[in-house]
Design a protein around this motif. Structure first.
Motif, mmCIF file in Angstrom:
data_model
loop_
_atom_site.group_PDB
_atom_site.id
_atom_site.type_symbol
_atom_site.label_atom_id
_atom_site.label_comp_id
_atom_site.label_asym_id
_atom_site.label_seq_id
_atom_site.Cartn_x
_atom_site.Cartn_y
_atom_site.Cartn_z
ATOM 1 N N SER A 50 -23.011 6.645 -25.942
ATOM 2 C CA SER A 50 -21.686 6.691 -26.362
ATOM 3 C C SER A 50 -20.907 7.787 -25.294
ATOM 4 C CB SER A 50 -21.360 7.216 -27.750
ATOM 5 O OG SER A 50 -21.560 6.007 -28.475
ATOM 6 N N ILE A 51 -21.669 8.725 -24.988
ATOM 7 C CA ILE A 51 -21.249 9.932 -24.109
ATOM 8 C C ILE A 51 -21.147 9.146 -22.730
ATOM 9 C CG2 ILE A 51 -21.530 11.940 -22.928
ATOM 10 C CD1 ILE A 51 -22.749 12.901 -25.696
ATOM 11 N N THR A 54 -18.135 7.158 -22.319
ATOM 12 C CA THR A 54 -16.833 8.014 -22.058
ATOM 13 C C THR A 54 -16.912 8.081 -20.354
ATOM 14 O OG1 THR A 54 -16.971 8.751 -24.274
ATOM 15 C CG2 THR A 54 -15.702 10.380 -22.552
ATOM 16 N N TYR A 55 -17.967 8.788 -19.713
ATOM 17 C CA TYR A 55 -17.913 9.325 -18.555
ATOM 18 C C TYR A 55 -17.623 8.125 -17.702
ATOM 19 C CZ TYR A 55 -19.261 14.074 -19.413
ATOM 20 O OH TYR A 55 -19.299 15.258 -19.685
ATOM 21 N N GLY A 57 -15.532 5.754 -18.258
ATOM 22 C CA GLY A 57 -14.207 5.086 -18.556
ATOM 23 C C GLY A 57 -13.356 5.404 -17.225
ATOM 24 N N ILE A 65 -8.375 8.103 -21.489
ATOM 25 C CA ILE A 65 -9.615 7.314 -20.968
ATOM 26 C C ILE A 65 -9.677 6.284 -21.535
ATOM 27 C CG2 ILE A 65 -11.954 7.832 -20.426
ATOM 28 C CD1 ILE A 65 -11.874 10.814 -20.763
ATOM 29 N N ASN A 67 -12.352 3.463 -22.327
ATOM 30 C CA ASN A 67 -13.851 3.431 -22.121
ATOM 31 C C ASN A 67 -14.605 2.679 -23.120
ATOM 32 O OD1 ASN A 67 -14.333 4.934 -24.557
ATOM 33 N ND2 ASN A 67 -12.713 6.218 -23.648
ATOM 34 N N ARG A 69 -17.170 3.901 -25.077
ATOM 35 C CA ARG A 69 -17.554 4.832 -25.878
ATOM 36 C C ARG A 69 -17.805 4.242 -27.463
ATOM 37 N NH1 ARG A 69 -13.936 8.099 -25.972
ATOM 38 N NH2 ARG A 69 -12.830 7.635 -27.784
ATOM 39 N N ALA A 92 -20.350 11.834 -30.407
ATOM 40 C CA ALA A 92 -19.573 11.162 -29.502
ATOM 41 C C ALA A 92 -18.216 11.770 -29.259
ATOM 42 C CB ALA A 92 -19.772 9.929 -29.193
ATOM 43 N N ARG A 96 -15.696 13.891 -26.765
ATOM 44 C CA ARG A 96 -14.515 13.430 -26.245
ATOM 45 C C ARG A 96 -13.161 14.504 -26.379
ATOM 46 N NH1 ARG A 96 -10.446 13.016 -24.213
ATOM 47 N NH2 ARG A 96 -8.883 11.339 -24.229
ATOM 48 N N CYS A 107 -8.963 10.221 -30.822
ATOM 49 C CA CYS A 107 -10.179 9.488 -30.296
ATOM 50 C C CYS A 107 -11.481 10.018 -30.904
ATOM 51 C CB CYS A 107 -10.349 9.506 -28.936
ATOM 52 S SG CYS A 107 -9.197 8.657 -28.064
ATOM 53 N N THR A 111 -13.704 7.820 -33.466
ATOM 54 C CA THR A 111 -14.997 7.370 -33.252
ATOM 55 C C THR A 111 -16.062 7.501 -34.239
ATOM 56 O OG1 THR A 111 -14.934 8.191 -30.868
ATOM 57 C CG2 THR A 111 -17.065 7.791 -31.487
#
Length: 550
Positions: A50-51, A54-55, A57, A65, A67, A69, A92, A96, A107, A111
């Motif tokens: 999940s992380i 995000t990156y 995204g 963002i 994404n 995730r 996660a 964020r 967000c 999540t």
């Protein structure tokens, strides 16, 4: 453009699904025996997924963002349950939040909820469903949109953001969840097909081998069994040994004397392993050795020629273990029957030995019929059969009531698979009595008689009820059925009949252990069913010395 960019990021979904389906967690997940450590590993894996989502995204309006995730949190909840899903969502989501932005808090909360939504939709079906995964993704992302509109400030910026990314996020993340679940389902189906083929193969070999193992394990019978294994398994070479040496080898590269010279140290402590041998030209030949074990005792050794010393596919190993266990069980049955013939065993051992051949044959046929129709059920039945024989072949004289009930459960699972809805089971067990000690194999034959002579002779079957109650200074046991009953003339003779596996054995043992007051009581009405009951003194079932002396 945003839609295409996010779609490209979904390659991560396939990579994550591949890693998961090739991890040790994958098998444990479907066997429903995840430990705390396994759940921690799931949490770590899907949190990282999940992380990373995000990156990967894309920065959009106001620094938000877009994404993927949510896919990790939703799938974590779907396969790991609400606790796993919520924790992955919290990790996660917390990550964020640390990245900032006006949608960060919304967000983060979303999540966590997404992980719970995944768990909720899994509860809608016992089977993996890509469609439900798709719905979970749609619902979870819709909730996130509402949370962003509700919590993110200023509102006009949040509204502009969702107009830009709302629909693409719903579609991409929902599709991502569905794809992940579909990959898991496809791999699992593939594994089950392999397992079904191997299970059917091991059962066919065991059934053919049973003809020879009735005469024990020796040079002649081992040669016949090795031929069956080589032909049905399509192996290059097969060897079979007893406790001390290799008895036979079927193949082109070696001979028995050459093998025994090279493996004599192995028989000092036989374990499952790959052994490298040399033929007359000093060419390396590899064999996967697996002991035939019953009650922690080595009964023999099976060796299959393999390609190399490299680690082998676990499906191949499972096949060999199942085959080895089935062969070991039949060897033990031969030994028990032999001892019965020479009067070296008590009536209890005789009872066990007489039960096994017919039950084993019927059970193998039942399991074979499930191999292609329901491979998961077939694997479960193989485990039940193994556990049943492991329990009945133990030499304990007394066991806990709970152990006896487990033995009955293994037996019933196989019989219910065989007869379907014709057999219904009901338990009325006083929970505080589960640790009392009773003679082993004292209730199972009563249940077997109820099914064999009562329910299966009735067109629509019926109910077997097992009752154990605490009554003042005694413990009351009863096994009843709604079968065809016993005719009056037959009922008068039933406790005097020493043939087969009748009730006389149980009645005699009860008298020996608890005195004349512990005899069987039988009430039967022709066409309406039978009740078999007995009582034992309470002080006799808590005696610790019984367990130690058995």
């Amino acid at each position: 453009m945003l839609f295409i960019t996010l779609f490209e990021r979904m390659a991560l979904v396939a990579l994550a699904a591949y890693i998961f389906t090739h991890s040790p967690l994958f098998e444990k997940f479907f066997k429903k025996n995840l430990t705390v450590g396994d759940k921690v590993a799931l949490i770590i894996s899907f949190s990282l997924f999940s992380i990373l989502g995000t990156y990967l995204g894309v920065r959009v309006t106001g620094g938000a963002i877009a994404n993927i995730r949510p896919i990790g949190a939703i799938v974590a909840g779907y396969i790991g349950g609400p606790i796993v899903g919520a924790i992955v969502g919290a990790i996660a989501g917390g990550h964020r939040l640390l990245l900032g932005g006006f949608t960060g808090f919304a967000c983060a909360i979303a999540t966590i909820i997404e992980g719970l939504v995944g768990a909720y939709f899994r509860g809608k079906s016992h089977e993996l469903s890509p469609f439900l995964g798709l719905l979970a993704g749609v619902v979870a992302e819709t909730i996130q949109i509402f949370l962003v509109l509700l919590l993110a400030k200023p509102f006009y910026l949040a509204l502009e953001l969702e107009k830009e990314i709302g629909i693409p996020m719903i579609i991409i993340n929902a599709l991502g969840v569905a794809i992940f679940i579909d990959i898991i389902k496809t791999v699992r189906r593939h594994y089950n097909e392999i397992a079904a083929i191997n299970a059917l193969k091991s059962l066919n070999i065991a059934k053919q081998a049973s003809v020879y193992l009735r005469r024990g394990l020796n040079k002649h019978t081992s040669l016949k069994i090795a031929e069956i294994i080589k032909f049905d398994g399509n192996f290059r070479g097969v060897l079979i040994g007893d406790k001390e040496k290799v008895l036979c080898y079927i193949g082109d590269e070696l001979d028995v004397d050459t093998i025994n010279m090279q493996v004599k140290d192995y028989f000092k402590k036989p374990v499952e392993k790959i052994i490298m041998l040399y033929n007359k030209d000093h060419v390396e030949i590899y064999f996967y050795f697996i002991p035939l074990i019953i009650n922690d005792e080595i009964e023999g050794v099976l060796g299959i020629e393999v390609d190399s010393l490299d680690d082998h596919d676990k499906r191949f190993k499972e096949f060999l273990r199942e085959l080895a266990e089935l062969l070991a069980i039949q060897i033990e049955i031969y030994k028990l029957n032999k001892k019965v013939e020479t009067a070296a065993l008590s009536e209890l051992k005789a009872l066990r030995a007489q039960v096994h051949p017919h039950f084993l044959f019927n059970a193998l046929n039942t399991i074979a019929s499930f191999c292609r129709l329901d491979p998961i059920k077939a694997r479960d039945l193989i485990l039940d059969l193994s556990n049943y024989f492991r329990g009945t072949l133990k030499s304990e004289e007394f066991v806990t009531l709970n152990k006896e009930l487990e033995l009955i459960e293994f037996y019933l699972n196989i019989e219910k698979a065989r007869f379907g809805e014709r057999i219904q089971i009901q338990y009325e067990i006083d929970e505080k009595l589960r640790d009392i000690l009773i003679p082993q194999f004292i209730l199972q034959p009563l249940v077997e008689n109820a099914i064999k002579h009562g329910l299966t002779k009735k067109h629509d079957g019926g109910l077997v009820k097992i009752k154990v109650q605490d009554i003042k200074d005694k413990v009351f046991f009863e096994v009843s059925d709604t079968g065809i009953g016993i005719e009056k003339d037959r009922l008068k003779k039933v406790l005097k009949d020493s043939s087969g596996i009748g009730l006389k054995n149980i009645n005699d043992r009860l008298k020996i252990y608890y005195g004349e007051g512990a005899t069987l009581n039988i009430f039967s009405e022709n066409g309406a069913g039978t009740k078999v009951s007995f009582e034992v003194p309470k002080e006799g079932v808590y005696a610790e010395d019984k367990l130690h002396n058995s």
